[in-house]
Design a protein around this motif. Structure first.
Motif, PDB file in Angstrom:
ATOM      1  N   HIS A 409     -16.963 -66.851  40.659  1.00  0.00           N
ATOM      2  CA  HIS A 409     -16.123 -67.159  41.815  1.00  0.00           C
ATOM      3  C   HIS A 409     -16.948 -67.136  43.098  1.00  0.00           C
ATOM      4  O   HIS A 409     -17.693 -66.190  43.352  1.00  0.00           O
ATOM      5  CB  HIS A 409     -14.985 -66.142  41.937  1.00  0.00           C
ATOM      6  CG  HIS A 409     -14.082 -66.387  43.103  1.00  0.00           C
ATOM      7  ND1 HIS A 409     -12.917 -67.116  43.002  1.00  0.00           N
ATOM      8  CD2 HIS A 409     -14.184 -66.029  44.411  1.00  0.00           C
ATOM      9  CE1 HIS A 409     -12.341 -67.179  44.194  1.00  0.00           C
ATOM     10  NE2 HIS A 409     -13.092 -66.532  45.063  1.00  0.00           N
ATOM     11  N   GLY A 410     -16.797 -68.189  43.907  1.00  0.00           N
ATOM     12  CA  GLY A 410     -17.568 -68.302  45.141  1.00  0.00           C
ATOM     13  C   GLY A 410     -18.756 -69.230  45.011  1.00  0.00           C
ATOM     14  O   GLY A 410     -19.416 -69.549  46.001  1.00  0.00           O
ATOM     15  N   TYR A 411     -19.035 -69.679  43.789  1.00  0.00           N
ATOM     16  CA  TYR A 411     -20.207 -70.527  43.541  1.00  0.00           C
ATOM     17  C   TYR A 411     -20.236 -71.738  44.465  1.00  0.00           C
ATOM     18  O   TYR A 411     -19.241 -72.442  44.631  1.00  0.00           O
ATOM     19  CB  TYR A 411     -20.212 -71.010  42.086  1.00  0.00           C
ATOM     20  CG  TYR A 411     -21.270 -72.051  41.807  1.00  0.00           C
ATOM     21  CD1 TYR A 411     -22.548 -71.672  41.413  1.00  0.00           C
ATOM     22  CD2 TYR A 411     -20.992 -73.410  41.958  1.00  0.00           C
ATOM     23  CE1 TYR A 411     -23.529 -72.619  41.169  1.00  0.00           C
ATOM     24  CE2 TYR A 411     -21.974 -74.363  41.719  1.00  0.00           C
ATOM     25  CZ  TYR A 411     -23.236 -73.955  41.336  1.00  0.00           C
ATOM     26  OH  TYR A 411     -24.210 -74.909  41.106  1.00  0.00           O
ATOM     27  N   VAL A 412     -21.379 -71.957  45.073  1.00  0.00           N
ATOM     28  CA  VAL A 412     -21.652 -73.174  45.834  1.00  0.00           C
ATOM     29  C   VAL A 412     -23.115 -73.539  45.614  1.00  0.00           C
ATOM     30  O   VAL A 412     -23.964 -72.668  45.413  1.00  0.00           O
ATOM     31  CB  VAL A 412     -21.402 -73.012  47.353  1.00  0.00           C
ATOM     32  CG1 VAL A 412     -19.934 -73.081  47.698  1.00  0.00           C
ATOM     33  CG2 VAL A 412     -22.006 -71.723  47.869  1.00  0.00           C
ATOM     34  N   ASN A 413     -23.395 -74.835  45.629  1.00  0.00           N
ATOM     35  CA  ASN A 413     -24.780 -75.284  45.464  1.00  0.00           C
ATOM     36  C   ASN A 413     -25.669 -74.772  46.582  1.00  0.00           C
ATOM     37  O   ASN A 413     -26.788 -74.330  46.361  1.00  0.00           O
ATOM     38  CB  ASN A 413     -24.841 -76.822  45.414  1.00  0.00           C
ATOM     39  CG  ASN A 413     -24.482 -77.340  44.028  1.00  0.00           C
ATOM     40  OD1 ASN A 413     -24.927 -76.781  43.028  1.00  0.00           O
ATOM     41  ND2 ASN A 413     -23.661 -78.364  43.969  1.00  0.00           N
ATOM     42  N   SER A 414     -25.162 -74.862  47.807  1.00  0.00           N
ATOM     43  CA  SER A 414     -25.939 -74.359  48.947  1.00  0.00           C
ATOM     44  C   SER A 414     -24.973 -73.654  49.894  1.00  0.00           C
ATOM     45  O   SER A 414     -24.067 -74.275  50.459  1.00  0.00           O
ATOM     46  CB  SER A 414     -26.650 -75.502  49.672  1.00  0.00           C
ATOM     47  OG  SER A 414     -25.729 -76.495  50.073  1.00  0.00           O
ATOM     48  N   ALA A 415     -25.151 -72.355  50.025  1.00  0.00           N
ATOM     49  CA  ALA A 415     -24.254 -71.556  50.858  1.00  0.00           C
ATOM     50  C   ALA A 415     -24.477 -71.856  52.336  1.00  0.00           C
ATOM     51  O   ALA A 415     -25.580 -72.174  52.764  1.00  0.00           O
ATOM     52  CB  ALA A 415     -24.482 -70.074  50.587  1.00  0.00           C
ATOM     53  N   ALA A 416     -23.398 -71.752  53.100  1.00  0.00           N
ATOM     54  CA  ALA A 416     -23.498 -71.955  54.544  1.00  0.00           C
ATOM     55  C   ALA A 416     -24.330 -70.836  55.164  1.00  0.00           C
ATOM     56  O   ALA A 416     -24.436 -69.740  54.614  1.00  0.00           O
ATOM     57  CB  ALA A 416     -22.099 -71.972  55.153  1.00  0.00           C
ATOM     58  N   ALA A 417     -24.919 -71.127  56.295  1.00  0.00           N
ATOM     59  CA  ALA A 417     -25.714 -70.110  56.990  1.00  0.00           C
ATOM     60  C   ALA A 417     -24.781 -69.078  57.621  1.00  0.00           C
ATOM     61  O   ALA A 417     -23.589 -69.318  57.809  1.00  0.00           O
ATOM     62  CB  ALA A 417     -26.584 -70.771  58.047  1.00  0.00           C
ATOM     63  N   GLY A 418     -25.328 -67.918  57.955  1.00  0.00           N
ATOM     64  CA  GLY A 418     -24.554 -66.909  58.650  1.00  0.00           C
ATOM     65  C   GLY A 418     -23.968 -65.864  57.729  1.00  0.00           C
ATOM     66  O   GLY A 418     -24.141 -65.894  56.510  1.00  0.00           O
ATOM     67  N   SER A 419     -23.237 -64.949  58.333  1.00  0.00           N
ATOM     68  CA  SER A 419     -22.733 -63.789  57.597  1.00  0.00           C
ATOM     69  C   SER A 419     -21.690 -64.137  56.538  1.00  0.00           C
ATOM     70  O   SER A 419     -21.486 -63.382  55.587  1.00  0.00           O
ATOM     71  CB  SER A 419     -22.137 -62.775  58.571  1.00  0.00           C
ATOM     72  OG  SER A 419     -21.015 -63.333  59.240  1.00  0.00           O
ATOM     73  N   LEU A 420     -21.017 -65.278  56.679  1.00  0.00           N
ATOM     74  CA  LEU A 420     -19.996 -65.664  55.709  1.00  0.00           C
ATOM     75  C   LEU A 420     -20.591 -66.267  54.443  1.00  0.00           C
ATOM     76  O   LEU A 420     -19.862 -66.574  53.495  1.00  0.00           O
ATOM     77  CB  LEU A 420     -19.008 -66.656  56.330  1.00  0.00           C
ATOM     78  CG  LEU A 420     -18.114 -66.134  57.466  1.00  0.00           C
ATOM     79  CD1 LEU A 420     -17.170 -67.231  57.950  1.00  0.00           C
ATOM     80  CD2 LEU A 420     -17.318 -64.915  57.027  1.00  0.00           C
ATOM     81  N   SER A 421     -21.906 -66.449  54.409  1.00  0.00           N
ATOM     82  CA  SER A 421     -22.541 -67.110  53.268  1.00  0.00           C
ATOM     83  C   SER A 421     -22.289 -66.355  51.955  1.00  0.00           C
ATOM     84  O   SER A 421     -22.209 -66.975  50.888  1.00  0.00           O
ATOM     85  CB  SER A 421     -24.046 -67.255  53.504  1.00  0.00           C
ATOM     86  OG  SER A 421     -24.666 -65.980  53.591  1.00  0.00           O
ATOM     87  N   ILE A 422     -22.142 -65.016  52.023  1.00  0.00           N
ATOM     88  CA  ILE A 422     -21.931 -64.247  50.787  1.00  0.00           C
ATOM     89  C   ILE A 422     -20.572 -64.535  50.148  1.00  0.00           C
ATOM     90  O   ILE A 422     -20.353 -64.202  48.991  1.00  0.00           O
ATOM     91  CB  ILE A 422     -22.070 -62.733  51.019  1.00  0.00           C
ATOM     92  CG1 ILE A 422     -21.075 -62.242  52.079  1.00  0.00           C
ATOM     93  CG2 ILE A 422     -23.486 -62.361  51.402  1.00  0.00           C
ATOM     94  CD1 ILE A 422     -20.999 -60.742  52.173  1.00  0.00           C
ATOM     95  N   TYR A 423     -19.661 -65.156  50.891  1.00  0.00           N
ATOM     96  CA  TYR A 423     -18.367 -65.531  50.323  1.00  0.00           C
ATOM     97  C   TYR A 423     -18.439 -66.848  49.554  1.00  0.00           C
ATOM     98  O   TYR A 423     -17.488 -67.223  48.870  1.00  0.00           O
ATOM     99  CB  TYR A 423     -17.312 -65.660  51.420  1.00  0.00           C
ATOM    100  CG  TYR A 423     -16.932 -64.363  52.090  1.00  0.00           C
ATOM    101  CD1 TYR A 423     -15.988 -63.520  51.519  1.00  0.00           C
ATOM    102  CD2 TYR A 423     -17.495 -63.985  53.298  1.00  0.00           C
ATOM    103  CE1 TYR A 423     -15.619 -62.330  52.131  1.00  0.00           C
ATOM    104  CE2 TYR A 423     -17.140 -62.804  53.931  1.00  0.00           C
ATOM    105  CZ  TYR A 423     -16.203 -61.975  53.340  1.00  0.00           C
ATOM    106  OH  TYR A 423     -15.843 -60.802  53.962  1.00  0.00           O
TER     107      TYR A 423
END
Length: 523
Positions: A409-423
């Motif tokens: 759950h939460g898988y993304v190919n490339s996470a967004a930058a910033g503190s929310l990236s862990i979501y």
């Protein structure tokens, strides 16, 4: 805004009440229990997980934050353990890239022998990882090492060996595993305590459990019951058989957290030989510096193990031999302890370093399945083996595990930058939640990025039930800066009380209780 998976405690209890017999009942919501629940549900079995506290409250939120094969185990000659762990490391990066990151480590070398020894050993480490390699190890010159660590002890420094492993946020992966299992149909419940095992003709056929929030009691039937309670496995074994011998011998590992400026580098430092024969890591983590760990035998197991003064002193003294200025007790922002469920010590065991770090899977005469040992990196493999055993014990239709391919759950190919990236994929939903409320973007405490909207998200979508759940495991602030966590507690309590419908008395009790807990995280 509710999660599409329906991951709320109310919905989970509703499902608990509506099902008569479970294929697997799992006791314990740490890494192994959560992984087992996911594996079971993914195969289509009716799965129930019961955790006496919050998910990953115990050891599974108190690791060194490494996804690794185990360089130390390689030195001990445990090639099999390292090989399997390196494979699992690669699968974790593939299935949870929003949480697992590649991290470079540098071992400073001060003699020609250590240069040769570590370089050869780490080349073997690279080779064992095969196509799932995180990067090739190499020798760095003295100048390159000091460029990475300007305040490293430079006398007699020849250079360093750079190698690559993985880093992650353990508690957040635990929450994502619980969400993934729920998406596959598993019922996942925190604050549910198993009080007794139910038996039919001498065989375990279910459990009695207590909802610690409501006080309601339940008796649930299951074809297989799994004891995945870490250092608490002996407690469950004694519910099965009063005369059960101890299966685990807890060993305490302590970590300290310092300001990142004390070793301001994107690289991690690995000290390969401490005076007690262990390794020590200094790792950049959530804009702080995490250093650990120790290995201290303890006689008791508890949900909140207490760091010992000598453990804190040992870490400070050891790292102080390598960096200048030397860190002092006053520099420690937080200190936390975790207990490893190692195999029980025998008369021939001299130290906990001699005890196997591999996992154990045992079936009692009653049919109770107990899984213990291992480490975070190999949780998936342990879970697969456990479910395979449960299929046999519970006489279930045999189905093949699919967890090696299942994205977390939460898988993304490339996470967004910033503190929310862990979501991961939830980041956009949290941004939308922030926009709905005028104070949604407001941070809960100065110096940390977490916002009030994230508190609401954790309550509605991550089954957070207490102030501690938020500050210790959803946000990690307690583990990063205990004083800041204490200051944030009233803000968190107010939001939770409004969301969950609690009164002023609940808020006061939460803030007071958390304040007392914080004292254990200060040296």
């Amino acid at each position: 805004m509710q999660a599409a998976s329906g991951f709320t405690r109310e919905k989970m209890i509703e499902k608990l009440r509506s099902n008569a017999v479970w294929d697997l009942i799992i006791i314990g919501g740490g890494a192994t229990g959560l992984g087992t629940a996911l594996d079971s549900a993914l195969r289509g079995y009716k799965t129930l997980l019961l955790e006496q506290s919050d998910f990953a409250k115990g050891t599974s939120s108190r690791s060194t934050k490494l996804v690794h094969g185990g360089v130390r185990y390689l030195a001990q000659g445990n090639i099999k353990l390292v090989y399997h762990a390196l494979r699992e490391r690669g699968l974790l990066l593939k299935n949870a890239p929003h949480l697992v990151k590649k991290q470079n480590f540098i071992i400073p070398v001060y003699t020609l022998w250590s240069k040769l020894k570590y370089l050869v050993g780490l080349k073997l480490y690279d080779w064992l990882s095969k196509s799932l390699s995180f990067g090739s190890s190499s020798f760095l010159s003295r100048q390159q090492v000091l460029q990475e660590f300007p305040n490293l002890e430079s006398k007699n420094l020849l250079g360093g060996i750079e190698y690559f492993d993985g880093q992650f946020d353990d508690a957040r992966l635990a929450i994502n595993l619980a969400q993934t299992a729920a998406e596959e149909g598993a019922v996942m419940l925190n604050y549910f305590q198993v009080s007794a095992l139910v038996k039919t003709s001498g065989k375990v056929s279910g459990v009695e459990c207590l909802d610690l929030e409501s006080g309601n009691r339940y008796r649930v039937e299951g074809k297989s019951v799994i004891n995945a309670t870490g250092v608490f496995v002996d407690d469950i074994l004694r519910l099965d058989n009063d005369g059960s011998k101890a299966m685990v011998s807890p060993s305490q590992g302590v970590h300290i957290v310092l300001n990142r400026s004390l070793l301001d580098s994107k690289s991690a430092l690995m000290i390969p030989e401490t005076r007690d024969g262990r390794v020590l890591f200094a790792i950049p983590w959530h804009e702080h510096l995490l250093i650990g760990t120790t290995d201290t035998p303890v006689s008791e197991h508890q949900l909140e193990p207490k760091p010992l003064k000598q453990e804190i002193d040992f870490i400070l003294e050891t790292v102080g031999q390598f960096i200048d200025p030397k860190p002092a007790v006053g520099d420690v922002l937080s200190v936390f302890a975790g207990l490893r469920p190692l195999a029980a010590i025998t008369e021939n065991t001299k130290t906990t370093k001699e005890i196997s770090r591999d996992h154990k899977l045992v079936v009692s005469e009653s049919g109770l399945i107990t899984i213990t040992g291992g480490k975070w990196t190999t949780y998936r493999q342990m879970a697969e083996e456990t479910v395979n055993k449960a299929i046999t014990i519970g006489h279930l239709d045999r189905k093949v595990s699919g967890t090696s391919q299942r994205k977390i759950h939460g898988y993304v190919n490339s996470a967004a930058a910033g503190s929310l990236s862990i979501y991961g994929s939830d980041a956009e939903k949290i941004k939308a939640l922030q926009e709905l409320d005028p104070v949604g973007h407001t941070t809960v405490i100065k110096g940390f990025p977490q916002t009030k909207a994230e508190v609401v998200w954790a309550i509605r979508n991550e089954m957070a039930r207490t102030v501690e759940d938020i500050l210790a495991r959803r946000f990690r602030i307690l583990f990063l800066d205990a004083r800041a966590a204490k200051e944030a507690a009233p803000v968190i309590a107010a939001i939770m009380a409004e969301e969950l419908g609690y009164d002023e008395s609940w808020k006061a009790n939460q803030v007071d209780g958390f304040g007392k807990l914080v004292l254990q995280y200060l040296p």
